[in-house]
Design a protein around this motif. Structure first.
Motif, PDB file in Angstrom:
ATOM      1  N   ARG A 101       2.674   9.016  -6.213  1.00 35.01           N
ATOM      2  CA  ARG A 101       3.534  10.581  -6.466  1.00 35.01           C
ATOM      3  C   ARG A 101       4.813  10.917  -6.598  1.00 35.01           C
ATOM      4  O   ARG A 101       4.760  11.762  -7.088  1.00 35.01           O
ATOM      5  N   LEU A 102       5.472   9.981  -7.069  1.00 33.53           N
ATOM      6  CA  LEU A 102       6.830  10.138  -7.392  1.00 33.53           C
ATOM      7  C   LEU A 102       7.143   9.707  -9.098  1.00 33.53           C
ATOM      8  O   LEU A 102       8.344   9.881  -9.336  1.00 33.53           O
ATOM      9  N   LEU A 124       0.988   4.347  -2.973  1.00 33.23           N
ATOM     10  CA  LEU A 124       1.666   5.444  -3.127  1.00 33.23           C
ATOM     11  C   LEU A 124       2.669   6.830  -3.233  1.00 33.23           C
ATOM     12  O   LEU A 124       2.624   7.169  -4.156  1.00 33.23           O
ATOM     13  N   LEU A 125       3.849   5.594  -3.589  1.00 29.66           N
ATOM     14  CA  LEU A 125       5.155   6.155  -3.529  1.00 29.66           C
ATOM     15  C   LEU A 125       5.506   6.191  -5.053  1.00 29.66           C
ATOM     16  O   LEU A 125       5.599   7.620  -5.641  1.00 29.66           O
ATOM     17  N   ALA A 126       4.350   4.693  -5.093  1.00 35.84           N
ATOM     18  CA  ALA A 126       5.195   5.274  -6.869  1.00 35.84           C
ATOM     19  C   ALA A 126       3.553   6.043  -7.406  1.00 35.84           C
ATOM     20  O   ALA A 126       4.674   6.942  -8.556  1.00 35.84           O
ATOM     21  N   HIS A 143       0.768  -1.312   0.146  1.00 36.07           N
ATOM     22  CA  HIS A 143       0.228   0.080  -0.055  1.00 36.07           C
ATOM     23  C   HIS A 143       0.994   1.215   0.230  1.00 36.07           C
ATOM     24  O   HIS A 143       0.296   2.026  -0.954  1.00 36.07           O
ATOM     25  N   ILE A 144       1.602   0.856   1.127  1.00 37.66           N
ATOM     26  CA  ILE A 144       2.689   2.585   0.780  1.00 37.66           C
ATOM     27  C   ILE A 144       3.243   2.533  -0.014  1.00 37.66           C
ATOM     28  O   ILE A 144       3.837   3.823  -1.734  1.00 37.66           O
ATOM     29  N   THR A 145       4.062   1.379  -0.540  1.00 38.68           N
ATOM     30  CA  THR A 145       4.612   1.323  -2.146  1.00 38.68           C
ATOM     31  C   THR A 145       3.588   2.376  -3.432  1.00 38.68           C
ATOM     32  O   THR A 145       4.585   2.722  -3.581  1.00 38.68           O
TER      33      THR A 145
END
Lengths: 150, 150
Positions: B115-116, B111-113, B107-109
């Motif tokens: 946003r970045l 999100l990062l993918a 889930h965090i990954t």
DNA sequence: TATTGTTATACTCTATAACTATA
DNA sequence: TATAGTTATAGAGTATAACAATA
């Protein structure tokens, strides 16, 4: 991008805590890091309101209010009426403390210069640029974060 | 290097706090960031002792002990005797929770993918490299920090 | 003696919520 | 109504110190 890369990014972010704690240990015992951050911004920008500080610090305004109350009680700040808005006050460093703060700042700067002596100027600037970009990508966009997992 | 550059570096370091708090809000309410960090390391490295976790986390061993106690009480960990040293125990994720943790990580990954998405692979890797170098320069050297200002 | 870990205590930082005052 | 700020409260993270068990 590999999931392992993002995982390492998160790990490096958590390590920053240790860096910050180490730097904070070089402040005097009666000046916690949060308060020093407020003073540093006022040193750079001159007069600011609590709302303006809050935006830069990226914390809740109640947090800024607390830090400002502390440093004001310690004699670091003067508060004058804000002619543009009667709800807020303009904060600025007292002349008596400006040099003292500059000394603290010099001390940290010398420490960084010593420890980062094997860094090229480009590396330092690139790290600053990328951390700023990370902040823009993850914090600035409003409502970026979903509220919780189910 | 200009003093202003170091001052901006410190400011960017403080901003990382906002990034980390935002990411932490995407964890379930009963899994604080410090605990999640412990679980993430165990997921990567397999069995570890509290001392090993402490070294990677760059905190006091009492802090690690606390986080480990919490996640163990929550059912995330099994603790087995350490055949190499009777003073410590080997910690590992329970099989029952491994997939759940992987889901949080995914889930965090994601999100990062998301946003970045406008970052190049090189930029992400360079940020990771420079943050690791910063940690090495400022935290790893023993006794780097003087104890206090006079 | 030195190391591993635990626990009690205290401090810092932060967010939420309720509130006052002003725009 | 909306915004600026204050305060009370609670929770998370951390460090120090004293301690027990093992190396």
């Amino acid at each position: 991008m590999e999931q392992a890369t993002y995982r390492e990014l998160m790990h490096r972010l958590s390590e920053v805590g240790a860096v910050k704690r180490g730097l904070a240990r070089n402040l005097p015992p009666d000046l916690p890091a949060g308060s020093a951050g407020v003073l540093g911004l006022l040193s750079q920008h001159g007069e600011m309101t609590i709302s303006e500080l809050t935006e830069v610090l990226a914390v809740d305004i109640s947090v800024t209010s607390r830090h400002v109350s502390y440093v004001a009680d310690q004699g670091w700040l003067e508060r004058s009426p804000n002619p543009a808005d009667g709800r807020s006050r303009l904060l600025r460093l007292t002349d008596a403390r400006r040099d003292l703060l500059a000394g603290f700042s010099d001390h940290i700067t010398e420490l960084l210069a010593e420890r980062l002596c094997d860094w090229s100027d480009d590396e330092v600037h690139e790290l600053i640029r990328l951390m700023a970009k990370l902040h823009d990508s993850l914090v600035c966009p409003a409502h970026m974060f979903t509220h919780a997992r189910s």
